[in-house]
Scaffold this active site. Structure first.
Site, PDB file in Angstrom:
ATOM      1  N   HIS A  72       0.840  -1.201   0.000  1.00 21.16           N
ATOM      2  CA  HIS A  72       0.000   0.000   0.000  1.00 21.16           C
ATOM      3  C   HIS A  72       0.874   1.249   0.000  1.00 21.16           C
ATOM      4  O   HIS A  72       2.040   1.209   0.403  1.00 21.16           O
ATOM      5  CB  HIS A  72      -0.901   0.020   1.235  1.00 21.16           C
ATOM      6  CG  HIS A  72      -1.973  -1.020   1.204  1.00 21.16           C
ATOM      7  ND1 HIS A  72      -3.022  -1.005   2.093  1.00 21.16           N
ATOM      8  CD2 HIS A  72      -2.173  -2.103   0.412  1.00 21.16           C
ATOM      9  CE1 HIS A  72      -3.824  -2.024   1.848  1.00 21.16           C
ATOM     10  NE2 HIS A  72      -3.320  -2.707   0.827  1.00 21.16           N
ATOM     11  N   GLU A  74       0.892   3.838   1.916  1.00 21.83           N
ATOM     12  CA  GLU A  74       1.403   4.188   3.241  1.00 21.83           C
ATOM     13  C   GLU A  74       2.603   3.327   3.619  1.00 21.83           C
ATOM     14  O   GLU A  74       3.579   3.823   4.190  1.00 21.83           O
ATOM     15  CB  GLU A  74       0.317   4.006   4.318  1.00 21.83           C
ATOM     16  CG  GLU A  74      -0.929   4.821   4.087  1.00 21.83           C
ATOM     17  CD  GLU A  74      -2.028   4.062   3.356  1.00 21.83           C
ATOM     18  OE1 GLU A  74      -3.203   4.277   3.695  1.00 21.83           O
ATOM     19  OE2 GLU A  74      -1.714   3.272   2.442  1.00 21.83           O
ATOM     20  N   CYS A 102      -6.048   1.718   5.903  1.00 24.04           N
ATOM     21  CA  CYS A 102      -6.710   0.483   6.302  1.00 24.04           C
ATOM     22  C   CYS A 102      -6.146   0.033   7.654  1.00 24.04           C
ATOM     23  O   CYS A 102      -5.221   0.646   8.201  1.00 24.04           O
ATOM     24  CB  CYS A 102      -6.484  -0.597   5.244  1.00 24.04           C
ATOM     25  SG  CYS A 102      -4.775  -1.206   5.188  1.00 24.04           S
ATOM     26  N   CYS A 105      -2.296  -0.706   7.544  1.00 22.12           N
ATOM     27  CA  CYS A 105      -1.484   0.513   7.512  1.00 22.12           C
ATOM     28  C   CYS A 105      -1.581   1.260   8.841  1.00 22.12           C
ATOM     29  O   CYS A 105      -0.590   1.824   9.305  1.00 22.12           O
ATOM     30  CB  CYS A 105      -1.907   1.392   6.346  1.00 22.12           C
ATOM     31  SG  CYS A 105      -1.532   0.642   4.748  1.00 22.12           S
TER      32      CYS A 105
END
Length: 166
Positions: A72, A74, A102, A105
């Site tokens: 992701h 992040e 999410c 993260c």
């Protein structure tokens, strides 16, 4: 007269600096990262990490490219920032990300002890807030920055995906 002009110039210069280093400015940089993800047919989420008014890390979704569910935006940015700083704690940093993180993260952000998280669009289905978890107690959270622009990127991406799949 000269003092007045100098004072006016100083105010103008300070206003420019404030705008330059605003949440909106850095969110625009995160949106640029999301657009890079979009170009690669990835879910368009982008992130930047800032320390002392300087972008020290950038990231965008790479889950399809890397065939890695943890890639992701992040996570990419956190890893890069930790490498840049030479340590795992990001307590003097701010993460700007286009979509609410999410749970995965959020866990990484918790452990990094990041100082501040600013996100654009909420994620009512998969965002960390809907799960009831929170970030590190010292982490400041701000959201809704350029929300419409950030939300539109993700919404249009999935609308186009559904059209092309049918």
């Amino acid at each position: 007269m000269r003092n007045t002009l100098c004072f006016a110039f100083f105010l103008t210069q300070n206003q420019i600096m404030a705008e330059l280093f605003s949440d909106e400015y850095y969110m625009e940089k995160a949106i640029d990262q999301a657009l890079t993800a979009l170009e690669k047919d990835e879910v368009p989420v982008g992130a930047v990490i800032v320390s002392k008014d300087r972008i020290i890390a950038k990231g965008y979704n790479l889950t399809e490219t890397l065939n890695d569910v943890t890639a992701h935006a992040e996570m990419q940015a956190i890893t890069s920032a930790a490498g840049f700083l030479g340590g795992k704690y990001l307590n003097s940093c701010t993460l700007y990300v286009t979509l609410e993180p999410c749970v995965m993260c959020a866990g990484a952000l918790y452990w990094s002890q990041i100082g501040k998280v600013v996100f654009g669009a909420p994620d009512p289905k998969r965002g960390y807030r809907q799960s009831g978890i929170s970030l590190h107690p010292k982490t400041e959270v701000r959201y809704g920055i350029m929300e419409q622009e950030c939300s539109r990127l993700v919404t249009e991406f999935f609308q186009n995906k559904r059209k092309s799949d049918s």
